[in-house]
Write a protein that holds these residues in place. Structure first.
Motif, PDB file in Angstrom:
ATOM      1  N   MET A  25      45.818  33.824  40.555  1.00 18.10           N
ATOM      2  CA  MET A  25      46.454  33.254  39.471  1.00 18.10           C
ATOM      3  C   MET A  25      47.565  31.960  39.641  1.00 18.10           C
ATOM      4  SD  MET A  25      50.004  35.642  39.815  1.00 18.10           S
ATOM      5  CE  MET A  25      49.431  36.827  39.556  1.00 18.10           C
ATOM      6  N   ASP A  85      45.598  29.397  37.270  1.00 12.07           N
ATOM      7  CA  ASP A  85      45.425  29.414  35.662  1.00 12.07           C
ATOM      8  C   ASP A  85      45.884  28.416  35.307  1.00 12.07           C
ATOM      9  OD1 ASP A  85      44.685  31.828  33.484  1.00 12.07           O
ATOM     10  OD2 ASP A  85      46.425  31.049  33.295  1.00 12.07           O
ATOM     11  N   ASP A 116      45.840  35.053  25.286  1.00 12.60           N
ATOM     12  CA  ASP A 116      46.643  36.476  25.674  1.00 12.60           C
ATOM     13  C   ASP A 116      45.719  36.819  26.297  1.00 12.60           C
ATOM     14  OD1 ASP A 116      48.763  35.335  23.655  1.00 12.60           O
ATOM     15  OD2 ASP A 116      47.902  36.866  22.219  1.00 12.60           O
ATOM     16  N   GLY A 152      42.839  36.927  29.979  1.00 12.67           N
ATOM     17  CA  GLY A 152      43.070  36.135  31.260  1.00 12.67           C
ATOM     18  C   GLY A 152      42.590  34.950  31.117  1.00 12.67           C
ATOM     19  N   LYS A 169      47.492  34.605  34.289  1.00 14.59           N
ATOM     20  CA  LYS A 169      49.042  34.523  34.862  1.00 14.59           C
ATOM     21  C   LYS A 169      49.392  36.417  35.326  1.00 14.59           C
ATOM     22  CE  LYS A 169      50.403  32.420  29.439  1.00 14.59           C
ATOM     23  NZ  LYS A 169      50.656  32.844  28.850  1.00 14.59           N
ATOM     24  N   LYS A 170      49.118  36.955  34.643  1.00 20.66           N
ATOM     25  CA  LYS A 170      49.654  37.811  35.844  1.00 20.66           C
ATOM     26  C   LYS A 170      47.945  38.196  36.121  1.00 20.66           C
ATOM     27  CE  LYS A 170      52.736  39.003  31.970  1.00 20.66           C
ATOM     28  NZ  LYS A 170      52.757  40.505  31.271  1.00 20.66           N
ATOM     29  N   SER A 192      45.319  38.277  40.084  1.00 19.79           N
ATOM     30  CA  SER A 192      45.119  38.498  41.505  1.00 19.79           C
ATOM     31  C   SER A 192      45.559  37.342  42.086  1.00 19.79           C
ATOM     32  CB  SER A 192      43.190  38.967  41.738  1.00 19.79           C
ATOM     33  OG  SER A 192      43.516  38.903  43.290  1.00 19.79           O
TER      34      SER A 192
END
Length: 217
Positions: A72, A75, A90, A92, A112-113, A115
């Protein structure tokens, strides 16, 4: 990945792109690769968007980071050039890859969201930034990478990535004026490795294509 939400199947068009996400499962591991290929001569805006995605791919592939860093945290490296131009994607940026299990497999991931699990040597992930314009075109540059230890002159224990995927990026889509000297060197060095590793495995028309596709930019 399907046409369920379309009244008619999408069709390949001249002066546009073909995005192919491919891979397989073998005795020694699982592969996952995406390449974006020019059909004809796409317009400048498409080439510029492709170059922004490729710059993000290179930034992540070249990253050196302290032990304990999560996907994360990494990213934004892949999204920075798209963000600067008002673009994003949108999905990963990277997922863990299993062997004989799931192509998408945790606990590691980049997004963004994604691990918050710290990346460790030996972990395999994808590096796949992209950009998609509705009803126009789609772009993704995906390699698999393995986390490895990197020696520096500092006190930190640092890690980085080693490429596991060797296939050319379509140089016809690269706007070299948008690249730094370091990015151009990365592409040329990568294509040199592709040529060295793949040339002994192919022949005739395929070998000729490979030589042309890995020419320095």
């Amino acid at each position: 990945y399907n046409h369920m939400n379309q009244k008619e199947y999408g069709r390949l068009e001249m002066d546009n792109l073909y995005l192919v996400d491919s891979g397989g499962q073998y005795m020694d591991g699982t592969t996952d690769i995406t390449r974006t290929i020019a059909i004809g001569n796409p317009p400048k805006e498409i080439k510029e968007a492709f170059t922004l995605v490729l710059k993000g791919h290179i930034a992540l592939a070249s990253a050196i980071f302290p032990e304990g860093t999560s996907g994360m945290q990494l990213d934004p490296l892949a999204r920075q050039f798209l963000w600067k131009n008002g673009y994003d994607y949108d999905h990963g940026t990277g997922h863990g890859v299993g062997s004989f299990l799931n192509v998408h497999e945790g606990p590691q991931g980049i997004g963004k969201k994604g691990s918050m699990v710290a990346l460790k040597p030996g972990m395999i992930l994808s590096n796949e930034p992209g950009y998609y314009r509705s009803n126009k075109f789609g772009i993704r540059c995906e390699n698999l990478v393995v986390v490895k230890e990197i020696r520096t002159n500092g006190e930190l224990n640092t890690l980085g990535f080693e490429n596991l995927t060797f296939a050319p990026f379509d140089s016809r889509l690269i706007v070299s004026e948008m690249l730094t000297k370091e990015e151009i060197n990365w592409i040329n060095n990568y294509h040199k490795l592709v040529k060295e590793k793949i040339s002994p495995l192919v022949e005739k028309e395929t070998l000729e294509w490979l030589k042309n596709a890995t020419n320095p930019i």
